[in-house]
Design an enzyme around this catalytic site. Structure first.
Site, PDB file in Angstrom:
ATOM      1  N   CYS A   2       8.351 -23.258 -16.042  1.00 34.53           N
ATOM      2  CA  CYS A   2       9.627 -23.975 -16.107  1.00 34.53           C
ATOM      3  C   CYS A   2      10.140 -23.840 -17.536  1.00 34.53           C
ATOM      4  O   CYS A   2       9.600 -24.463 -18.458  1.00 34.53           O
ATOM      5  CB  CYS A   2       9.445 -25.437 -15.715  1.00 34.53           C
ATOM      6  SG  CYS A   2      10.962 -26.416 -15.830  1.00 34.53           S
ATOM      7  N   GLU A 118      14.827 -20.902 -12.164  1.00 35.26           N
ATOM      8  CA  GLU A 118      13.727 -19.933 -12.129  1.00 35.26           C
ATOM      9  C   GLU A 118      14.306 -18.567 -11.790  1.00 35.26           C
ATOM     10  O   GLU A 118      15.288 -18.450 -11.062  1.00 35.26           O
ATOM     11  CB  GLU A 118      12.672 -20.344 -11.102  1.00 35.26           C
ATOM     12  CG  GLU A 118      11.371 -19.570 -11.218  1.00 35.26           C
ATOM     13  CD  GLU A 118      10.767 -19.648 -12.609  1.00 35.26           C
ATOM     14  OE1 GLU A 118      10.989 -18.686 -13.389  1.00 35.26           O
ATOM     15  OE2 GLU A 118      10.115 -20.658 -12.924  1.00 35.26           O
TER      16      GLU A 118
END
Length: 359
Positions: A2, A118
């Site tokens: 992340c 992402e």
């Protein structure tokens, strides 16, 4: 992993998102907080942590704005730490590495964001996706924090977000994902120092959704609602592996057909060249072919001309001649045949054709 997130929550909404509705809430360095659609390592984000010296939730929590990217407290003051080195921590190894192990007992915190980004790796590029809850509620990540003092006496508070293996529905996008604490029970257990075995696991609930966004999100300078606007994906058939192998199969078939065609054309060309180069009559050449076949296959008996009176032998010779005789069109249009007629039209030797004709 992340490495990018959206954090546009109001300061008062962050404790509620972490299920901290009871007890006092202290604010620390919240003047540094700047809501953003594109937050990355090195930027300041509010985290929720337990109040120092408190062992119960009744004493309240602290809403503390910290810098994303952990700097361990044992880092030398003269060093220039890299905030990108530890902005994530693998949950599988936090109990083993010194940078994280010592933080587990009393340095846990929560990070609340609306969603995170992402990137899906492709053959030629990376496509970003925005991941969020279907109902729009904030996501809460498990995190660890630490403090470090530099050579100028400035004390920095930093944090890292814990990651785990991707869930079964998230694996197509990436092999890692942040540890998401989806309810009050899990956020309480994390802040209270409970065992990590049941907490640091992939989030498998179906309410986590995603959609593609603009690749411009890769730049931290790109900011605003356009960051989370869904964009259509282009079909990439040329980059498909199945497309690649099917194309190779067609190419091989075409190459095989081309080689066969070239081979057939070569045989035809050689035959025409032989007809052009041999000035003898067609009958003489046929007789020569029979002689050559007799030489190459000596074990096959060929009857002499004196024995051809027998009907069976005659039929054998007729079948052989029918197979080896050139077509009428080729003989008539051949330059060599026309030349032979001009020079030796009245000087013919006895041939097999004339012999059988007399019979």
């Amino acid at each position: 992993m992340c490495g990018r997130a959206r954090c546009t929550l109001r300061a008062d909404d962050i404790p509620r998102a972490c299920h901290r509705n009871d007890g006092p809430i202290h604010h620390v360095n919240m003047d540094r907080y700047r809501p953003s659609y594109n937050v990355g390592p090195g930027m300041n984000i509010p985290v929720v942590r337990r109040d120092d010296g408190s062992n119960t939730d009744v004493a309240g929590v602290v809403l503390h704005c910290m810098k994303w990217g952990l700097i361990p407290s044992f880092t030398k003051k003269s060093d220039k730490p890299d905030i990108f080195k530890m902005f994530n921590a693998r949950s599988e190894s936090v109990c083993e590495k010194a940078s994280f192990r010592r933080l587990l007992p009393k340095s846990r915190c929560l990070v609340a964001v609306e969603g995170f980004y992402e990137w899906k790796k492709d053959v030629s590029k990376k496509q970003p996706y925005y991941i969020h809850f279907k109902d729009g509620r904030p996501l809460v990540f498990a995190a660890l924090y630490d403090s470090w003092e530099n050579s100028e006496g400035e004390k920095l508070h930093t944090f890292t977000i814990l990651t785990t293996s991707a869930s079964s529905t998230f694996q197509w996008l990436h092999d890692r994902m942040p540890v998401i604490l989806g309810d009050k029970g899990s956020t309480d257990a994390w802040l209270n120092g409970s065992k990590t075995d049941m907490l640091l696991k992939p989030y498998e609930n179906p309410d986590l959704v995603w959609y593609p966004v603009t690749p411009a999100i890769g730049k931290l300078s790109f900011e605003g609602p356009e960051c989370v606007k869904e964009v259509p994906l282009k079909t990439q058939e040329k980059n498909s592996i199945s497309k690649f192998f099917s194309t190779r199969k067609v190419e091989k078939e075409q190459e095989s057909n081309m080689e066969q065609s070239v081979c057939d054309e070569s045989v035809k060309t050689n035959l025409l060249n032989n007809l052009k180069e041999d000035p003898r009559s067609t009958d003489d050449r046929l007789a020569s072919l029979i002689d050559k076949d007799h030489d190459s296959k000596s074990n096959v008996p060929v009857p002499s001309l004196g024995d051809v009176g027998k009907s069976q032998v005659k039929r054998d010779y007729e079948e052989l001649l029918a197979d080896t005789k050139p077509s009428k069109d080729k003989i008539e249009t051949s330059p060599a045949r026309k030349k032979g007629n001009i020079k030796g039209g009245g000087d013919k030797q006895p041939t097999l054709f004339s012999y059988f004709g007399k019979k």
